[in-house]
Design an enzyme around this catalytic site. Structure first.
Site, PDB file in Angstrom:
ATOM      1  N   ASP A  39     -19.654  43.048 -41.469  1.00  0.00           N
ATOM      2  CA  ASP A  39     -20.693  43.600 -40.588  1.00  0.00           C
ATOM      3  C   ASP A  39     -20.064  44.729 -39.773  1.00  0.00           C
ATOM      4  O   ASP A  39     -18.849  44.736 -39.558  1.00  0.00           O
ATOM      5  CB  ASP A  39     -21.244  42.506 -39.634  1.00  0.00           C
ATOM      6  N   ASP A  64     -17.974  49.168 -42.235  1.00  0.00           N
ATOM      7  CA  ASP A  64     -19.284  49.786 -42.419  1.00  0.00           C
ATOM      8  C   ASP A  64     -19.471  49.966 -43.922  1.00  0.00           C
ATOM      9  O   ASP A  64     -18.840  50.843 -44.528  1.00  0.00           O
ATOM     10  CB  ASP A  64     -19.328  51.135 -41.683  1.00  0.00           C
ATOM     11  N   ASN A 107     -22.197  51.008 -52.832  1.00  0.00           N
ATOM     12  CA  ASN A 107     -20.847  50.442 -52.660  1.00  0.00           C
ATOM     13  C   ASN A 107     -20.822  48.945 -52.987  1.00  0.00           C
ATOM     14  O   ASN A 107     -19.887  48.458 -53.622  1.00  0.00           O
ATOM     15  CB  ASN A 107     -20.359  50.663 -51.222  1.00  0.00           C
ATOM     16  N   GLY A 110     -20.983  48.555 -56.611  1.00  0.00           N
ATOM     17  CA  GLY A 110     -19.682  48.928 -57.188  1.00  0.00           C
ATOM     18  C   GLY A 110     -18.684  47.791 -57.064  1.00  0.00           C
ATOM     19  O   GLY A 110     -17.917  47.503 -57.995  1.00  0.00           O
ATOM     20  N   LYS A 113     -19.552  45.172 -59.632  1.00  0.00           N
ATOM     21  CA  LYS A 113     -19.120  45.591 -60.982  1.00  0.00           C
ATOM     22  C   LYS A 113     -17.616  45.390 -61.132  1.00  0.00           C
ATOM     23  O   LYS A 113     -17.145  44.817 -62.115  1.00  0.00           O
ATOM     24  CB  LYS A 113     -19.500  47.056 -61.168  1.00  0.00           C
ATOM     25  N   TYR A 153     -36.790  52.993 -43.822  1.00  0.00           N
ATOM     26  CA  TYR A 153     -36.476  51.630 -44.271  1.00  0.00           C
ATOM     27  C   TYR A 153     -37.086  51.375 -45.647  1.00  0.00           C
ATOM     28  O   TYR A 153     -36.401  50.954 -46.579  1.00  0.00           O
ATOM     29  CB  TYR A 153     -37.013  50.630 -43.248  1.00  0.00           C
ATOM     30  N   LYS A 157     -34.980  50.834 -49.147  1.00  0.00           N
ATOM     31  CA  LYS A 157     -35.013  49.574 -49.892  1.00  0.00           C
ATOM     32  C   LYS A 157     -35.570  49.782 -51.301  1.00  0.00           C
ATOM     33  O   LYS A 157     -35.150  49.121 -52.243  1.00  0.00           O
ATOM     34  CB  LYS A 157     -35.850  48.531 -49.137  1.00  0.00           C
ATOM     35  N   ARG A 194     -39.539  42.679 -32.878  1.00  0.00           N
ATOM     36  CA  ARG A 194     -40.481  42.031 -33.790  1.00  0.00           C
ATOM     37  C   ARG A 194     -41.427  41.145 -32.997  1.00  0.00           C
ATOM     38  O   ARG A 194     -41.118  40.677 -31.903  1.00  0.00           O
ATOM     39  CB  ARG A 194     -39.741  41.182 -34.797  1.00  0.00           C
TER      40      ARG A 194
END
Ligand code: UDP
Length: 320
Positions: A39, A64, A107, A110, A113, A153, A157, A194
């Site tokens: 995080d 990050d 990332n 990746g 993989k 956002y 996504k 929210r």
């Protein structure tokens, strides 16, 4: 460093300090996984992980994921949950939101993989935008405004889903995609904007409940343990197309406010404010795919889940 073993998978959770990432981590640990949380604390909170201090099956890396992910260990699963996820968070961090959906997902794929790991993307009902089909099924392509304030956002996504399917088809990575509908429960941030923490926090302080628009827009709220159960099942499945996970019990925001007033016993009243731009008018998951593919459906009633969430926020408010 964790080394691969047959009976204890090694699992990376990006966004591990967030509301969902931390609940997912608890579930994975209880299933015998060893977990590496990542995080950058843009919206994640170290308090959500404080109970894991001293747990030998848990490690935390502050990185990050939009820049680079470095994990020296073997990895069996990657759950990519890093992203600002509430409307005020992604309005405040529009570029990091776009970057984590795009570069962060690239990332994380990746890494999957390179490590030959199973990859699960936390996607969203926002992929459906302001939907013209109701309830929303996974084969609906959505009604998204790419240049509106929520586009950062929604489009990130949608790009993340496209990238995930490309890695699945082209690089043969074992991928899954969950489309998460409105979810609530303990560890939400009181001020994440929210509706669930907003209304409960306002009710507990006897302040007006800030209903946006006339409150006729609908949402369907899923308790966090149900959501995490659906996601865990999806990770164990062989299904690669998106799966909606959410609770189909739909209500208007005005009804939701009235429930909160009743359950908290507050003297608060509803107070009406302008509706944010592109706020979806309706939202309800069609969960027939989750039922047939995962044998999943929500178990926690709204009354029970909201009761537990109110208790959580009461204890938070006592401590501030
Ligand atoms: N909402 C509201 N008052 C608030 C916060 C949100 O009426 O203080 C409304 C918001 O406009 C939306 C719904 O509640 O229609 C759910 O908002 P939330 O931010 O929880 O999630 P969304 O489903 O919009 O991503």
């Amino acid at each position: 460093m964790f080394a691969r073993s047959a009976n204890s998978p090694i699992t990376v959770v990006t966004g591990g300090a967030g509301f969902l990432g931390s609940h997912l981590t608890d579930r994975l640990l209880s299933e015998g996984h060893r977990v590496i949380g990542i995080d950058n604390f843009i919206t994640g909170n170290p308090d959500n992980l404080s109970h894991l201090v001293g747990n030998d099956n848990y490690r935390f890396l502050k990185q990050d994921v939009s820049n680079f992910i470095f994990v020296p260990d073997d990895v069996d699963y990657i759950f990519h949950f890093a992203s600002p996820a509430s409307p005020i968070d992604y309005l405040e961090h529009p570029i990091p939101t776009l970057k984590v959906g795009a570069m962060g997902t690239h990332n994380a794929l990746g890494l999957a993989k390179a490590k030959k790991a199973t990859f699960l993307l936390a996607s969203t009902s926002e992929c459906y935008g302001d939907p013209l089909v109701h309830p929303q099924k996974e084969d609906y392509w959505g009604n998204v405004n790419p240049i509106g304030p929520r586009g950062v956002y929604d489009e990130a996504k949608r790009f993340a889903e496209a990238m995930t399917m490309a890695y699945h088809r082209f690089h043969k990575v074992d991928t899954k995609i969950v489309r998460i509908f409105n979810t609530y429960g303990p560890r939400m941030r009181l001020r994440d904007g929210r509706v669930v923490p907003a209304f409960i926090g306002q009710a507990l302080k006897n302040e007006p409940l800030t209903v946006f628009g006339d409150g006729s827009q609908t949402r369907s709220f899923c308790y966090v343990s149900d959501l995490i159960d659906g996601i865990f099942r999806l990770s164990q499945s062989q299904f690669h197309e998106p799966v909606n996970i959410g609770n189909p019990r739909e209500m208007t925001i005005r009804e939701f406010g009235e429930h909160i007033i009743r359950y908290t016993g507050t003297s608060s009243k509803l107070e009406f404010h302008p509706l944010p731009v592109d706020d979806p008018k309706v939202r309800q998951p069609d969960i027939s795919r989750a039922k047939s593919v995962l044998g999943w459906e929500p178990k926690v009633s709204f009354e029970e889940g909201i009761g537990r969430t109110i208790e959580f926020f009461k204890s938070r408010l006592c401590n501030v």
